[in-house]
Design a protein around this motif. Structure first.
Motif, PDB file in Angstrom:
ATOM      1  N   SER A   6     -31.659 142.345 -10.786  1.00  0.00           N
ATOM      2  CA  SER A   6     -32.896 141.779 -11.336  1.00  0.00           C
ATOM      3  C   SER A   6     -33.488 140.798 -10.325  1.00  0.00           C
ATOM      4  CB  SER A   6     -32.638 141.108 -12.678  1.00  0.00           C
ATOM      5  OG  SER A   6     -33.825 140.554 -13.192  1.00  0.00           O
ATOM      6  N   ARG A  55     -29.658 140.925  -4.298  1.00  0.00           N
ATOM      7  CA  ARG A  55     -30.118 141.160  -5.673  1.00  0.00           C
ATOM      8  C   ARG A  55     -28.870 141.510  -6.485  1.00  0.00           C
ATOM      9  NH1 ARG A  55     -34.105 145.983  -7.929  1.00  0.00           N
ATOM     10  NH2 ARG A  55     -34.985 144.816  -9.690  1.00  0.00           N
ATOM     11  N   PRO A  56     -27.994 140.572  -6.670  1.00  0.00           N
ATOM     12  CA  PRO A  56     -26.630 140.840  -7.152  1.00  0.00           C
ATOM     13  C   PRO A  56     -26.533 141.502  -8.524  1.00  0.00           C
ATOM     14  CG  PRO A  56     -27.101 138.485  -7.130  1.00  0.00           C
ATOM     15  CD  PRO A  56     -28.225 139.144  -6.418  1.00  0.00           C
ATOM     16  N   GLU A  57     -27.468 141.222  -9.416  1.00  0.00           N
ATOM     17  CA  GLU A  57     -27.379 141.810 -10.752  1.00  0.00           C
ATOM     18  C   GLU A  57     -28.502 142.793 -11.018  1.00  0.00           C
ATOM     19  OE1 GLU A  57     -27.070 138.558 -13.471  1.00  0.00           O
ATOM     20  OE2 GLU A  57     -25.140 137.883 -12.652  1.00  0.00           O
ATOM     21  N   ASN A  84     -32.095 148.774  -7.883  1.00  0.00           N
ATOM     22  CA  ASN A  84     -31.131 148.001  -8.673  1.00  0.00           C
ATOM     23  C   ASN A  84     -30.477 146.966  -7.758  1.00  0.00           C
ATOM     24  OD1 ASN A  84     -31.515 149.339 -11.265  1.00  0.00           O
ATOM     25  ND2 ASN A  84     -30.620 151.135 -10.257  1.00  0.00           N
ATOM     26  N   GLU A  85     -29.165 146.916  -7.689  1.00  0.00           N
ATOM     27  CA  GLU A  85     -28.518 145.891  -6.868  1.00  0.00           C
ATOM     28  C   GLU A  85     -28.242 146.368  -5.448  1.00  0.00           C
ATOM     29  OE1 GLU A  85     -27.244 147.352  -9.463  1.00  0.00           O
ATOM     30  OE2 GLU A  85     -25.335 148.282  -8.882  1.00  0.00           O
TER      31      GLU A  85
END
Lengths: 111, 115
Positions: free
Chosen positions: A73, A69-71, A51-52
């Motif tokens: 995605s 990968r801040p969000e 994930n993030e």
């Protein structure tokens, strides 16, 4: 469905410039990996996200390399003050389980 | 430390001949293994996988591989190759021993199929 996409496909940078490489993983894939592939070699692990959260960055070659990968995605791999030895293909892969699915890569050439 | 060795950097073969690409690994924990194919200027495409269970695994494009724990090998085979199989092939290892899932790759074998 859509696979992993990466942009740009090719990047030429002058030594000392900063670059940013983008990876769009397969929708819903929790895990994301970055690899570096030097000419004539197999890919080598750089960093891993679940994930993030960046859970492993042991493969990043120096503190000039930074990934995010801040969000949970899209991911960006940033290289600051590029050097000639950074010239390589940068591959992104995403995964839901054990199999990793790779993007086409970004070929970085530092002149 | 874990490692993957692909014993042949280049394998030339004639069309319709059989081929074997060799892969040996080293690991102190249980492993899973993949073969990927890379066409020029493209990313890696998964050919086949061994996670557990049957040691003979079949993949796409008529390829198969056999996991041999005692020999620490995972050789890739195809009974009859085509011109379109010309590409670079990578063997990759992951482990069940607590790593985060990153793969360790061999250096690759370039398969060149000649008419």
């Amino acid at each position: 469905g859509a696979g992993v996409s990466q942009s740009p496909r090719y990047k030429v940078a002058k030594r000392g410039q900063d670059v940013a490489l983008r990876c769009d993983p397969i929708s819903g894939h929790v895990s994301l990996f970055w690899y570096q592939q030097a000419l004539g070699q197999g890919p080598e692990f750089l960093t891993y996200f679940q994930n993030e959260a960046q859970l492993d960055k042991s493969g990043l070659p120096s503190d000039r390399f930074f990934a995010e990968r801040p969000e949970g995605s899209v991911s960006t791999l940033k290289i600051q003050r590029t050097q000639q030895e950074d010239s390589a293909v940068y591959l992104c892969a995403s995964s839901l389980s054990y199999e990793q699915y790779f993007g086409p890569g970004t070929r970085l050439t530092v002149t | 430390a874990q490692s993957v060795t692909q014993l042949d950097s280049q394998v030339p073969v004639f069309e319709e001949a059989p081929v074997e690409l060799r892969c040996n690994y080293s690991s102190s924990v249980s492993v899973y293994l993949f073969w990927y194919v890379q066409y020029p200027n493209q990313g890696l495409q998964l050919l086949l996988k061994y996670l557990s269970g049957s040691t003979l695994v079949k993949g796409i494009n008529g390829f198969e591989a056999e996991f041999n724990k005692s020999q620490t090998s995972f050789h890739l085979r195809k009974p009859s190759v085509h011109i379109s199989d010309t590409a670079e092939y990578f063997c990759a290892l992951g482990d069940y021993g607590g790593s985060q899932g990153n793969l360790i790759f061999g250096k690759g074998t370039k398969l060149s199929v000649k008419p």
